[in-house]
Motif scaffolding. Structure first.
Motif, PDB file in Angstrom:
ATOM      1  N   LEU A  63     -17.540   8.079  -9.002  1.00 40.78           N
ATOM      2  CA  LEU A  63     -16.793   6.865  -9.323  1.00 40.78           C
ATOM      3  C   LEU A  63     -17.424   6.101 -10.478  1.00 40.78           C
ATOM      4  O   LEU A  63     -16.762   5.710 -11.436  1.00 40.78           O
ATOM      5  CB  LEU A  63     -16.723   5.972  -8.072  1.00 40.78           C
ATOM      6  N   GLN A  84     -19.451  -3.198 -10.224  1.00 42.01           N
ATOM      7  CA  GLN A  84     -18.296  -3.187  -9.311  1.00 42.01           C
ATOM      8  C   GLN A  84     -18.220  -4.520  -8.594  1.00 42.01           C
ATOM      9  O   GLN A  84     -19.238  -5.043  -8.153  1.00 42.01           O
ATOM     10  CB  GLN A  84     -18.485  -2.050  -8.310  1.00 42.01           C
ATOM     11  N   GLY A  89      -6.263  -3.559  -2.838  1.00 42.32           N
ATOM     12  CA  GLY A  89      -5.389  -2.568  -2.215  1.00 42.32           C
ATOM     13  C   GLY A  89      -4.102  -3.126  -1.649  1.00 42.32           C
ATOM     14  O   GLY A  89      -3.521  -2.515  -0.764  1.00 42.32           O
ATOM     15  N   VAL A  91      -0.206  -3.753  -1.447  1.00 49.91           N
ATOM     16  CA  VAL A  91       0.947  -2.989  -1.898  1.00 49.91           C
ATOM     17  C   VAL A  91       1.783  -3.816  -2.865  1.00 49.91           C
ATOM     18  O   VAL A  91       2.213  -3.333  -3.906  1.00 49.91           O
ATOM     19  CB  VAL A  91       1.819  -2.553  -0.695  1.00 49.91           C
ATOM     20  N   ARG A 119       1.797   3.621  -5.793  1.00 46.89           N
ATOM     21  CA  ARG A 119       0.883   2.627  -5.259  1.00 46.89           C
ATOM     22  C   ARG A 119      -0.555   3.147  -5.302  1.00 46.89           C
ATOM     23  O   ARG A 119      -0.848   4.198  -4.756  1.00 46.89           O
ATOM     24  CB  ARG A 119       1.285   2.322  -3.814  1.00 46.89           C
TER      25      ARG A 119
ATOM     26  N   VAL B  23      -8.337   8.301  -0.590  1.00 44.93           N
ATOM     27  CA  VAL B  23      -9.002   7.042  -0.255  1.00 44.93           C
ATOM     28  C   VAL B  23      -9.222   6.953   1.243  1.00 44.93           C
ATOM     29  O   VAL B  23      -8.306   7.201   2.019  1.00 44.93           O
ATOM     30  CB  VAL B  23      -8.153   5.819  -0.662  1.00 44.93           C
ATOM     31  N   ILE B  57      -5.368   4.805   4.885  1.00 47.22           N
ATOM     32  CA  ILE B  57      -4.366   3.795   4.541  1.00 47.22           C
ATOM     33  C   ILE B  57      -2.979   4.416   4.536  1.00 47.22           C
ATOM     34  O   ILE B  57      -2.754   5.443   3.889  1.00 47.22           O
ATOM     35  CB  ILE B  57      -4.661   3.218   3.141  1.00 47.22           C
ATOM     36  N   ASP B  62      -1.112  -2.548   3.199  1.00 50.41           N
ATOM     37  CA  ASP B  62      -2.183  -3.151   2.422  1.00 50.41           C
ATOM     38  C   ASP B  62      -3.531  -2.614   2.879  1.00 50.41           C
ATOM     39  O   ASP B  62      -3.709  -2.293   4.051  1.00 50.41           O
ATOM     40  CB  ASP B  62      -2.182  -4.675   2.587  1.00 50.41           C
ATOM     41  N   LEU B  63      -4.459  -2.559   1.940  1.00 44.70           N
ATOM     42  CA  LEU B  63      -5.802  -2.068   2.257  1.00 44.70           C
ATOM     43  C   LEU B  63      -6.409  -2.840   3.423  1.00 44.70           C
ATOM     44  O   LEU B  63      -6.932  -2.263   4.376  1.00 44.70           O
ATOM     45  CB  LEU B  63      -6.682  -2.188   1.010  1.00 44.70           C
ATOM     46  N   GLN B  84     -15.086  -6.689   3.210  1.00 46.62           N
ATOM     47  CA  GLN B  84     -15.303  -5.572   2.291  1.00 46.62           C
ATOM     48  C   GLN B  84     -16.624  -5.778   1.568  1.00 46.62           C
ATOM     49  O   GLN B  84     -16.923  -6.879   1.143  1.00 46.62           O
ATOM     50  CB  GLN B  84     -14.156  -5.528   1.285  1.00 46.62           C
ATOM     51  N   HIS B  86     -18.429  -2.840  -0.420  1.00 46.12           N
ATOM     52  CA  HIS B  86     -18.669  -1.959  -1.575  1.00 46.12           C
ATOM     53  C   HIS B  86     -17.737  -0.761  -1.481  1.00 46.12           C
ATOM     54  O   HIS B  86     -17.304  -0.403  -0.387  1.00 46.12           O
ATOM     55  CB  HIS B  86     -20.120  -1.470  -1.611  1.00 46.12           C
ATOM     56  N   THR B  87     -17.459  -0.156  -2.601  1.00 46.12           N
ATOM     57  CA  THR B  87     -16.668   1.067  -2.595  1.00 46.12           C
ATOM     58  C   THR B  87     -17.529   2.219  -3.099  1.00 46.12           C
ATOM     59  O   THR B  87     -18.152   2.118  -4.158  1.00 46.12           O
ATOM     60  CB  THR B  87     -15.404   0.906  -3.442  1.00 46.12           C
ATOM     61  N   PHE B  88     -17.552   3.274  -2.305  1.00 44.70           N
ATOM     62  CA  PHE B  88     -18.445   4.390  -2.567  1.00 44.70           C
ATOM     63  C   PHE B  88     -17.656   5.568  -3.128  1.00 44.70           C
ATOM     64  O   PHE B  88     -16.645   5.965  -2.553  1.00 44.70           O
ATOM     65  CB  PHE B  88     -19.148   4.808  -1.279  1.00 44.70           C
ATOM     66  N   GLY B  89     -18.134   6.134  -4.218  1.00 47.79           N
ATOM     67  CA  GLY B  89     -17.352   7.176  -4.847  1.00 47.79           C
ATOM     68  C   GLY B  89     -18.156   8.328  -5.420  1.00 47.79           C
ATOM     69  O   GLY B  89     -17.679   9.026  -6.304  1.00 47.79           O
ATOM     70  N   VAL B 121     -12.746   8.691  -2.179  1.00 46.95           N
ATOM     71  CA  VAL B 121     -13.420   7.434  -2.499  1.00 46.95           C
ATOM     72  C   VAL B 121     -13.296   6.579  -1.251  1.00 46.95           C
ATOM     73  O   VAL B 121     -12.228   6.502  -0.651  1.00 46.95           O
ATOM     74  CB  VAL B 121     -12.739   6.748  -3.695  1.00 46.95           C
ATOM     75  N   VAL B 123     -13.787   2.942   0.810  1.00 46.59           N
ATOM     76  CA  VAL B 123     -14.011   1.505   0.764  1.00 46.59           C
ATOM     77  C   VAL B 123     -14.805   1.092   1.990  1.00 46.59           C
ATOM     78  O   VAL B 123     -14.381   1.359   3.121  1.00 46.59           O
ATOM     79  CB  VAL B 123     -12.676   0.749   0.723  1.00 46.59           C
ATOM     80  N   LYS B 169     -27.629  -5.623   4.099  1.00 44.74           N
ATOM     81  CA  LYS B 169     -28.127  -6.459   3.009  1.00 44.74           C
ATOM     82  C   LYS B 169     -27.076  -7.503   2.604  1.00 44.74           C
ATOM     83  O   LYS B 169     -27.377  -8.676   2.420  1.00 44.74           O
ATOM     84  CB  LYS B 169     -28.439  -5.550   1.817  1.00 44.74           C
ATOM     85  N   ARG B 173     -27.173 -11.678   3.063  1.00 47.88           N
ATOM     86  CA  ARG B 173     -26.998 -12.601   1.947  1.00 47.88           C
ATOM     87  C   ARG B 173     -25.842 -13.559   2.249  1.00 47.88           C
ATOM     88  O   ARG B 173     -25.939 -14.752   2.006  1.00 47.88           O
ATOM     89  CB  ARG B 173     -26.728 -11.845   0.653  1.00 47.88           C
ATOM     90  N   ALA B 251     -13.393 -20.891   2.807  1.00 45.70           N
ATOM     91  CA  ALA B 251     -12.609 -20.816   1.576  1.00 45.70           C
ATOM     92  C   ALA B 251     -13.451 -21.169   0.359  1.00 45.70           C
ATOM     93  O   ALA B 251     -13.673 -20.337  -0.511  1.00 45.70           O
ATOM     94  CB  ALA B 251     -11.392 -21.726   1.677  1.00 45.70           C
TER      95      ALA B 251
END
Lengths: 258, 258
Positions: A63, A84, A89, A91, A119, B23, B57, B62-63, B84, B86-89, B121, B123, B169, B173, B251
């Motif tokens: 990636l 990143q 994601g 729709v 998508r 995904v 998905i 929606d994700l 969420q 990190h996204t690993f790829g 990939v 998420v 981690k 944080r 928020a």
DNA sequence: TCAAAAGTGTTTAGCATACACCCATGC
DNA sequence: GCATGGGTGTATGCTAAACACTTTTGA
């Protein structure tokens, strides 16, 4: 037009053969110039619609490697600060009015268009690049690629406006616990140079003395004997990043604001 | 065995029909119990190999909705803290020795296995759940689903160990600029309860007085007249989250450590 | 009555902020 | 010589950390 359609079919074939489906990458490329923060946008062929540059991932390609490759294709740069920040994601981000209008303007046959416009889940990266070094080049769908002032960005296609917002928010937060500047400033730079970079990103001015104290406190700067001459005023000292300590600080971010 | 293979082909069909390819989602589900931080892991059928729970998905989903749905399938919970991170790829994360061994142990024909085990990939999400409320249930590939102490996690399949590390981690944080506890603690809870939650996540003990001052300073807690009786010692006050202010703080995170 | 947990307030230190004067340079 | 920008140090305030004694309760 037949030519165009043919190219388009070629593109679809290439995509299907060499890239993994359903995942794309989108870039918020921040450029730094003249005390202004700018973002690189693409204008779609024959339209007034703008979007962020993007990319896709090849089979057998990591990636992150895909991100660097795509970014290189769009800007000509290879050594860059790339991060990143979120994966998008929803729709609905693909079913908004302006995009359908755009497809029509592009003159793409609907059945073909749906093949590349399906998508996607999109991984968002932001980059910080040296404005002057960039050679922007559009891709197949677009015909113009230029910088926009951060506070004058037009309504973008898809959910790209919220991507810009989140990228900026993340970058600003990152600034408080990670060093930034390497590969963005020349090898030797002055303290005012560095300060201007920070002020540009944060969109606010900072106190000179406090800024200097903080930066030196991080212990990643090395002051040189030289001064920068040729300026119209008192010659400022030149600094250099201590690359070792800089990488160290990047690694264990805890050095900054725990 | 023919039965199993048949089920497997059904699964592949379902995946191909209803889910987007390339995904996936992986979960680091943190459970809080008895002053211990635990992670929910799955053991693969007929093997000693463990991995994180995951999901995919659906088209038109929606994700984030997919993440909530998958998590619900695995834990039975619906209202949870889900984030969420990190996204690993990386490609290599799919070509490690233990996985091939595992496939063999699973007794899957190689041609079929490759259909669901292609390069994804992924998420990464982490969740915080109330240990006691979870009803863990394994999925098609796995036969056991149980909690592991955070510091006794075995070597996992794929790149799942580094996912756990990064999730933890990030969570730690996040703790410094976002409130945590709603839906994780009972409606009414004591200050020591809340403190133990924080200490468990951070893996270190905190000063009682300073902790209380900080929490009250956030202005999201409401102290009730009641005290918690039945304990073996002095009865502590009960608190409740001011839901309005809690959401507010979530928020605009800037309320916390800017 | 003793042990264990909970309630509470003050002192201290470190870090971020605010702030002002002198120096070098080109015009 | 003057305007502009750069170099430097100190005083202040706020927030986080350190810290101890009293109260309640069940055993």
């Amino acid at each position: 037009m037949a030519e165009y359609k043919n190219q388009f079919q070629q593109l679809i074939l290439d995509l299907k053969t060499n890239y993994i489906p359903s995942v794309s990458i989108d870039f918020v490329i921040f450029g730094f110039h003249d005390g202004q923060l700018k973002v690189l946008l693409l204008r779609w062929k024959g339209t007034d619609e703008w979007s962020l540059p993007g990319g896709r991932i090849r089979h057998e390609e990591d990636l992150q490697a895909a991100a660097y490759r795509s970014l290189n294709e769009r800007t000509g740069l290879s050594e860059i600060f790339l991060q990143q920040f979120h994966t998008f994601g929803d729709v609905v981000r693909y079913i908004n009015f302006s995009q359908q209008e755009t497809l029509a303007k592009l003159g793409l046959p609907e059945d073909l268009a749906s093949e590349v416009m399906g998508r996607d889940v999109s991984v968002g990266y932001y980059a910080l690049v040296e404005f002057a070094n960039v050679i922007p080049s559009p891709d197949f769908f677009t015909e113009e690629c230029r910088w926009w002032d951060i506070d004058q960005i037009p309504p973008l296609l898809f959910d790209h406006n919220s991507m810009v917002t989140l990228a900026l928010k993340t970058l600003r937060r990152q600034l408080s616990y990670q060093p930034i500047g390497y590969k963005l400033l020349p090898d030797k730079f002055t303290m005012p140079d560095l300060q201007q970079l920070y002020e540009t990103i944060l969109g606010q001015s900072l106190d000179r003395r406090n800024f200097q104290k903080r930066m030196l406190g991080y212990g990643i700067l090395e002051r040189l004997e030289e001064r920068k001459t040729g300026g119209a005023h008192k010659a400022p000292y030149l600094y250099r990043f201590d690359k070792e300590k800089y990488q160290q600080a990047l690694a264990d971010e805890t050095l900054f604001v725990g």
